[in-house]
Design a protein around this motif. Structure first.
Motif, PDB file in Angstrom:
ATOM      1  N   SER A 197      50.868  43.439  40.338  1.00  9.69           N
ATOM      2  CA  SER A 197      51.704  44.334  39.548  1.00  9.69           C
ATOM      3  C   SER A 197      52.002  43.678  38.205  1.00  9.69           C
ATOM      4  O   SER A 197      51.648  42.537  37.963  1.00  9.69           O
ATOM      5  CB  SER A 197      52.998  44.647  40.300  1.00  9.69           C
ATOM      6  OG  SER A 197      53.725  43.461  40.548  1.00  9.69           O
ATOM      7  N   GLY A 198      52.653  44.428  37.350  1.00 12.56           N
ATOM      8  CA  GLY A 198      52.902  43.928  36.007  1.00 12.56           C
ATOM      9  C   GLY A 198      51.715  44.248  35.121  1.00 12.56           C
ATOM     10  O   GLY A 198      51.166  45.340  35.191  1.00 12.56           O
ATOM     11  N   SER A 199      51.289  43.300  34.328  1.00 14.86           N
ATOM     12  CA  SER A 199      50.158  43.512  33.412  1.00 14.86           C
ATOM     13  C   SER A 199      48.853  43.237  34.146  1.00 14.86           C
ATOM     14  O   SER A 199      48.082  42.330  33.786  1.00 14.86           O
ATOM     15  CB  SER A 199      50.298  42.597  32.195  1.00 14.86           C
ATOM     16  OG  SER A 199      51.521  42.840  31.517  1.00 14.86           O
ATOM     17  N   ALA A 200      48.596  44.042  35.174  1.00 13.90           N
ATOM     18  CA  ALA A 200      47.485  43.757  36.074  1.00 13.90           C
ATOM     19  C   ALA A 200      46.176  44.409  35.657  1.00 13.90           C
ATOM     20  O   ALA A 200      45.137  44.127  36.242  1.00 13.90           O
ATOM     21  CB  ALA A 200      47.845  44.196  37.489  1.00 13.90           C
ATOM     22  N   ARG A 201      46.212  45.270  34.638  1.00 16.04           N
ATOM     23  CA  ARG A 201      44.983  45.999  34.293  1.00 16.04           C
ATOM     24  C   ARG A 201      43.917  45.092  33.707  1.00 16.04           C
ATOM     25  O   ARG A 201      42.739  45.420  33.722  1.00 16.04           O
ATOM     26  CB  ARG A 201      45.320  47.124  33.328  1.00 16.04           C
ATOM     27  CG  ARG A 201      46.237  48.158  33.943  1.00 16.04           C
ATOM     28  CD  ARG A 201      46.403  49.376  33.051  1.00 16.04           C
ATOM     29  NE  ARG A 201      45.143  50.101  32.906  1.00 16.04           N
ATOM     30  CZ  ARG A 201      45.054  51.310  32.376  1.00 16.04           C
ATOM     31  NH1 ARG A 201      46.141  51.920  31.958  1.00 16.04           N
ATOM     32  NH2 ARG A 201      43.892  51.902  32.247  1.00 16.04           N
ATOM     33  N   GLY A 202      44.324  43.922  33.212  1.00 14.91           N
ATOM     34  CA  GLY A 202      43.348  43.018  32.633  1.00 14.91           C
ATOM     35  C   GLY A 202      42.772  42.020  33.614  1.00 14.91           C
ATOM     36  O   GLY A 202      41.984  41.154  33.232  1.00 14.91           O
ATOM     37  N   ILE A 203      43.133  42.150  34.895  1.00 18.97           N
ATOM     38  CA  ILE A 203      42.668  41.205  35.907  1.00 18.97           C
ATOM     39  C   ILE A 203      41.183  41.386  36.165  1.00 18.97           C
ATOM     40  O   ILE A 203      40.707  42.506  36.340  1.00 18.97           O
ATOM     41  CB  ILE A 203      43.454  41.378  37.217  1.00 18.97           C
ATOM     42  CG1 ILE A 203      44.907  40.945  37.006  1.00 18.97           C
ATOM     43  CG2 ILE A 203      42.823  40.589  38.344  1.00 18.97           C
ATOM     44  CD1 ILE A 203      45.073  39.481  36.671  1.00 18.97           C
ATOM     45  N   SER A 250      36.231  35.037  47.016  1.00 20.32           N
ATOM     46  CA  SER A 250      36.638  35.598  45.733  1.00 20.32           C
ATOM     47  C   SER A 250      35.796  36.827  45.431  1.00 20.32           C
ATOM     48  O   SER A 250      34.700  36.999  45.988  1.00 20.32           O
ATOM     49  CB  SER A 250      36.503  34.567  44.609  1.00 20.32           C
ATOM     50  OG  SER A 250      35.141  34.237  44.416  1.00 20.32           O
ATOM     51  N   VAL A 251      36.327  37.675  44.552  1.00 18.77           N
ATOM     52  CA  VAL A 251      35.609  38.887  44.159  1.00 18.77           C
ATOM     53  C   VAL A 251      35.927  39.184  42.709  1.00 18.77           C
ATOM     54  O   VAL A 251      37.083  39.105  42.276  1.00 18.77           O
ATOM     55  CB  VAL A 251      35.984  40.066  45.082  1.00 18.77           C
ATOM     56  CG1 VAL A 251      37.466  40.366  45.052  1.00 18.77           C
ATOM     57  CG2 VAL A 251      35.180  41.306  44.736  1.00 18.77           C
ATOM     58  N   SER A 252      34.899  39.513  41.958  1.00 17.02           N
ATOM     59  CA  SER A 252      35.090  39.859  40.554  1.00 17.02           C
ATOM     60  C   SER A 252      35.426  41.342  40.433  1.00 17.02           C
ATOM     61  O   SER A 252      35.301  42.107  41.401  1.00 17.02           O
ATOM     62  CB  SER A 252      33.828  39.547  39.754  1.00 17.02           C
ATOM     63  OG  SER A 252      32.808  40.481  40.095  1.00 17.02           O
ATOM     64  N   LEU A 309      36.513  36.022  34.036  1.00 14.46           N
ATOM     65  CA  LEU A 309      35.465  36.017  35.039  1.00 14.46           C
ATOM     66  C   LEU A 309      34.990  34.594  35.240  1.00 14.46           C
ATOM     67  O   LEU A 309      35.225  33.722  34.397  1.00 14.46           O
ATOM     68  CB  LEU A 309      34.294  36.900  34.586  1.00 14.46           C
ATOM     69  CG  LEU A 309      34.550  38.410  34.539  1.00 14.46           C
ATOM     70  CD1 LEU A 309      33.401  39.105  33.829  1.00 14.46           C
ATOM     71  CD2 LEU A 309      34.732  38.960  35.935  1.00 14.46           C
ATOM     72  N   GLY A 310      34.332  34.350  36.349  1.00 10.33           N
ATOM     73  CA  GLY A 310      33.767  33.027  36.580  1.00 10.33           C
ATOM     74  C   GLY A 310      34.780  31.980  36.968  1.00 10.33           C
ATOM     75  O   GLY A 310      34.654  30.814  36.598  1.00 10.33           O
ATOM     76  N   CYS A 311      35.763  32.357  37.741  1.00  9.18           N
ATOM     77  CA  CYS A 311      36.736  31.394  38.249  1.00  9.18           C
ATOM     78  C   CYS A 311      36.145  30.719  39.480  1.00  9.18           C
ATOM     79  O   CYS A 311      36.053  31.329  40.545  1.00  9.18           O
ATOM     80  CB  CYS A 311      38.040  32.089  38.603  1.00  9.18           C
ATOM     81  SG  CYS A 311      38.899  32.797  37.185  1.00  9.18           S
ATOM     82  N   PHE A 312      35.759  29.468  39.333  1.00 10.33           N
ATOM     83  CA  PHE A 312      35.091  28.761  40.419  1.00 10.33           C
ATOM     84  C   PHE A 312      35.971  27.707  41.049  1.00 10.33           C
ATOM     85  O   PHE A 312      35.600  27.110  42.064  1.00 10.33           O
ATOM     86  CB  PHE A 312      33.805  28.112  39.909  1.00 10.33           C
ATOM     87  CG  PHE A 312      32.812  29.107  39.388  1.00 10.33           C
ATOM     88  CD1 PHE A 312      32.504  29.164  38.039  1.00 10.33           C
ATOM     89  CD2 PHE A 312      32.200  30.004  40.238  1.00 10.33           C
ATOM     90  CE1 PHE A 312      31.598  30.087  37.555  1.00 10.33           C
ATOM     91  CE2 PHE A 312      31.287  30.933  39.761  1.00 10.33           C
ATOM     92  CZ  PHE A 312      30.985  30.974  38.422  1.00 10.33           C
ATOM     93  N   ASP A 313      37.122  27.471  40.469  1.00  7.73           N
ATOM     94  CA  ASP A 313      38.021  26.416  40.937  1.00  7.73           C
ATOM     95  C   ASP A 313      39.436  26.973  40.965  1.00  7.73           C
ATOM     96  O   ASP A 313      39.774  27.850  40.174  1.00  7.73           O
ATOM     97  CB  ASP A 313      37.942  25.224  39.986  1.00  7.73           C
ATOM     98  CG  ASP A 313      38.713  24.029  40.492  1.00  7.73           C
ATOM     99  OD1 ASP A 313      38.115  23.187  41.194  1.00  7.73           O
ATOM    100  OD2 ASP A 313      39.912  23.933  40.187  1.00  7.73           O
TER     101      ASP A 313
END
Length: 121
Positions: free
Chosen positions: A24-30, A49-51, A100-104
Motif C-alpha cells: 500500500s502507499g506509493s505501490a504503483r511503482g513497485i 521472487s517475481v518481477s 528490476l533485477g533485485c538479486f540480493d
C-alpha cells in the motif's frame, strides 16, 4: 510503501500454506517483489521472487514445492507452499522495490513485518 504480510501458522509436515503480502502507499511503482525467510540462528535467505512482468526465481530448496505469484492490480504477492518440511520453519518476510533485477536482500528497499511459519514433524 508499506507491506502487510499474512497467512503464516502451524502446519504438519506435508501440509500447505499460502502467504499473502499486500503493498500500500506509493505501490504503483513497485517492480520486483520477493519472499525471504529467516530461521533461528540463520541468515535471511531468498525463497522466491517475481518481477512485475512475471519472471520468477526460486531457491533450490523450494523448487517444485513453492509457487510465487502476484496480482499487479491488487499490488499483492502470494507464496503457495506445498509439501512443507520442518526445515521450512522460519519467519517469512515479503520485500519489494521499484527496481528490476533485485538479486540480493540488500537490493530491496521495502520490507513487511514477517509472518511465522512453523512446520511440525
Amino acid at each position: 510503501v508499506q507491506l502487510q504480510a499474512s497467512g503464516g501458522g502451524l502446519v504438519q509436515a506435508g501440509g500447505s500454506l499460502r502467504l499473502s503480502c499486500a503493498a500500500s502507499g506509493s505501490a504503483r511503482g513497485i517492480n520486483d517483489m520477493g519472499w525471504y525467510r529467516q530461521a533461528p540462528g540463520k541468515e535471511r535467505e531468498l525463497v522466491a521472487s517475481v518481477s512485475s512482468g512475471g519472471t520468477t526465481t526460486y531457491a533450490d530448496s523450494v523448487k517444485g514445492r513453492f509457487t510465487i505469484s502476484r496480482d499487479n492490480a491488487k499490488n499483492t504477492v502470494y507464496l503457495q507452499m506445498n509439501s512443507l518440511k520442518p526445515d521450512d520453519t522460519a519467519v517469512y518476510y515479503c520485500a519489494a522495490d521499484e527496481n528490476l533485477g533485485c538479486f540480493d536482500l540488500y537490493d530491496y528497499e521495502y520490507w513487511g513485518q514477517g509472518t511465522l511459519v512453523t512446520v511440525s514433524s
